[in-house]
Scaffold this active site. Structure first.
Site, short mmCIF file in Angstrom:
data_model
loop_
_atom_site.label_atom_id
_atom_site.label_comp_id
_atom_site.label_asym_id
_atom_site.label_seq_id
_atom_site.Cartn_x
_atom_site.Cartn_y
_atom_site.Cartn_z
N SER A 157 0.86 -1.19 0.00
CA SER A 157 0.00 0.00 0.00
C SER A 157 0.89 1.23 0.00
CB SER A 157 -0.85 -0.01 1.28
OG SER A 157 -1.52 1.22 1.46
N TYR A 170 -2.72 -1.32 10.36
CA TYR A 170 -2.58 -1.43 8.90
C TYR A 170 -1.24 -0.88 8.44
CZ TYR A 170 -4.12 -1.12 3.98
OH TYR A 170 -4.24 -1.25 2.62
P1 NAD Z 1 -11.45 -6.13 -0.67
O1 NAD Z 1 -12.12 -6.07 0.65
O2 NAD Z 1 -12.21 -5.81 -1.91
O3 NAD Z 1 -10.79 -7.57 -0.89
C1 NAD Z 1 -10.12 -8.24 0.15
C2 NAD Z 1 -10.02 -9.70 -0.21
O4 NAD Z 1 -9.35 -10.37 0.87
C3 NAD Z 1 -11.38 -10.37 -0.35
O5 NAD Z 1 -11.32 -11.36 -1.36
C4 NAD Z 1 -11.58 -11.03 1.02
O6 NAD Z 1 -12.47 -12.14 0.99
C5 NAD Z 1 -10.16 -11.46 1.29
N1 NAD Z 1 -9.91 -11.76 2.69
C6 NAD Z 1 -10.10 -10.97 3.78
N2 NAD Z 1 -9.77 -11.63 4.89
C7 NAD Z 1 -9.33 -12.85 4.49
C8 NAD Z 1 -8.86 -13.99 5.18
N3 NAD Z 1 -8.75 -14.03 6.53
N4 NAD Z 1 -8.52 -15.08 4.45
C9 NAD Z 1 -8.65 -15.09 3.10
N5 NAD Z 1 -9.09 -14.04 2.40
C10 NAD Z 1 -9.43 -12.93 3.10
O7 NAD Z 1 -10.17 -5.19 -0.52
P2 NAD Z 1 -9.13 -4.60 -1.58
O8 NAD Z 1 -9.24 -3.13 -1.49
O9 NAD Z 1 -9.24 -5.26 -2.88
O10 NAD Z 1 -7.77 -5.01 -0.83
C11 NAD Z 1 -6.87 -5.97 -1.35
C12 NAD Z 1 -5.47 -5.65 -0.87
O11 NAD Z 1 -5.09 -4.38 -1.38
C13 NAD Z 1 -5.34 -5.55 0.66
O12 NAD Z 1 -4.12 -6.12 1.07
C14 NAD Z 1 -5.34 -4.06 0.90
O13 NAD Z 1 -4.66 -3.71 2.07
C15 NAD Z 1 -4.60 -3.58 -0.34
N6 NAD Z 1 -4.81 -2.17 -0.66
C16 NAD Z 1 -6.05 -1.69 -0.92
C17 NAD Z 1 -6.20 -0.35 -1.23
C18 NAD Z 1 -7.55 0.26 -1.56
O14 NAD Z 1 -7.64 1.48 -1.61
N7 NAD Z 1 -8.59 -0.53 -1.79
C19 NAD Z 1 -5.09 0.49 -1.25
C20 NAD Z 1 -3.85 -0.04 -0.97
C21 NAD Z 1 -3.72 -1.38 -0.68
#
Ligand code: NAD
Length: 275
Positions: A157, A170
């Site tokens: 991130s 986080y």
């Molecule tokens: P999201 O909530 O859309 O997806 C998260 C995914 O992780 C889902 O498929 C969920 O089922 C899965 N998950 C959660 N807990 C789990 C567990 N215990 N075991 C297995 N699967 C699990 O979120 P996203 O925004 O797509 O986030 C994905 C990654 O990207 C994360 O690591 C997040 O920190 C990172 N990220 C997101 C953003 C953003 O702005 N959305 C920015 C930077 C980084």
């Protein structure tokens, strides 16, 4: 230009990746699903993982197979459990014989001031956002070393590079992911393996949608103010990052053109950390 190259960002990488096998954790939603879709477009077979409604996940699995002519399996492994993670890697080998690419993407968020931040949320975030990457990497590295080829991509991130208030667990976990990325990159550099961290800014996924009301409460703002004055304010482009942009970068990192990129933190955050 063919639509495929627009999506993957690199026709060359896409051509050479056909038939490779990728595990993408947390790929039932958001960024992980976007990366899985880009990988499938490049002809890769995928092990999906994540939580959600069983019928919807099966629909996603079938849809990827039908649209891209690849094989897609699903592991329900809970990324907070080391045993589940080892089983997911074993299940991928059973289904596809090998693991070429690992994307550590599963993650959760919680926004609250440090004084009231629930310890169980801290533990869950460290487990899912950081320790899961350790367990998955150590399970795939021996095979990648033996075959002298591998790609490990950690979805970190912008919060692996800079902090924001009220996200103690986080930010700590994502900074940790970067340390893990650099360390394993050094350990595997002579084995044809690259290990990199993608550092996205805000992407409008369920993870971000959920934190808007939490951030509004923590900062005493309306939800509209959070979107304009907190989320998009962080990014000079004033645009959300898209899952397709992140999928295209992941495909590029898997190709030969990216073979010398390892141990890197690649910001995709509209200029956030340039400020
Ligand atoms: P999201 O909530 O859309 O997806 C998260 C995914 O992780 C889902 O498929 C969920 O089922 C899965 N998950 C959660 N807990 C789990 C567990 N215990 N075991 C297995 N699967 C699990 O979120 P996203 O925004 O797509 O986030 C994905 C990654 O990207 C994360 O690591 C997040 O920190 C990172 N990220 C997101 C953003 C953003 O702005 N959305 C920015 C930077 C980084």
């Amino acid at each position: 230009m063919h639509a495929t190259s627009t999506l993957t960002g690199s026709t060359e990488a896409a051509r050479e990746l056909a038939g490779k096998v990728a595990i993408v954790t947390g790929s039932t939603s958001g960024i992980g699903l976007g990366i899985a879709d880009s990988f499938a477009t490049a002809g890769m077979n995928i092990m999906l993982n994540g939580f959600g409604n069983a019928d919807e996940i099966e629909q996603i699995r079938r849809d990827l197979e039908a649209r891209h002519g690849v094989r897609v399996a699903y592991s329900p492994a809970d990324m907070s459990k080391a045993g589940d993670i080892v089983q997911m890697v074993a299940d991928t080998r059973s289904a596809f014989n090998q693991v070429d690419v690992l994307v550590n993407n599963a993650g959760i968020q919680h926004v609250e001031p440090i004084e009231t931040f629930p310890p169980q949320k801290w533990d869950a975030i460290i487990a899912i956002n950081l320790s899961s990457s350790f367990h998955a990497i150590r399970a795939v590295v021996p095979e990648m070393k033996a075959r002298k080829w591998g790609r490990i991509i950690n979805v970190a991130s912008a919060h692996a590079l800079v902090a924001s208030p009220y996200k103690s667990a986080y930010v700590a976990a994502k900074h940790g992911v970067l340390g893990l990325t650099k360390t394993v990159a050094l350990e595997t550099a002579e084995f044809g393996i690259t290990v990199n961290a993608i550092c996205p800014g805000y992407v409008m996924t369920p993870l971000v949608e959920k934190q808007i009301p939490e951030t509004a409460k923590a900062r005493g703002l309306t939800e509209e103010q959070v979107i304009k004055d907190v989320l998009l304010h962080a990014q000079p482009t004033r645009q959300f990052v898209t899952t397709k942009q992140l999928g295209a970068l992941a495909v590029f990192l898997c190709g030969t053109a990216a073979a010398s990129i390892t141990g890197a933190a690649l910001p995709v955050e509209g200029g956030w950390t340039a400020q």
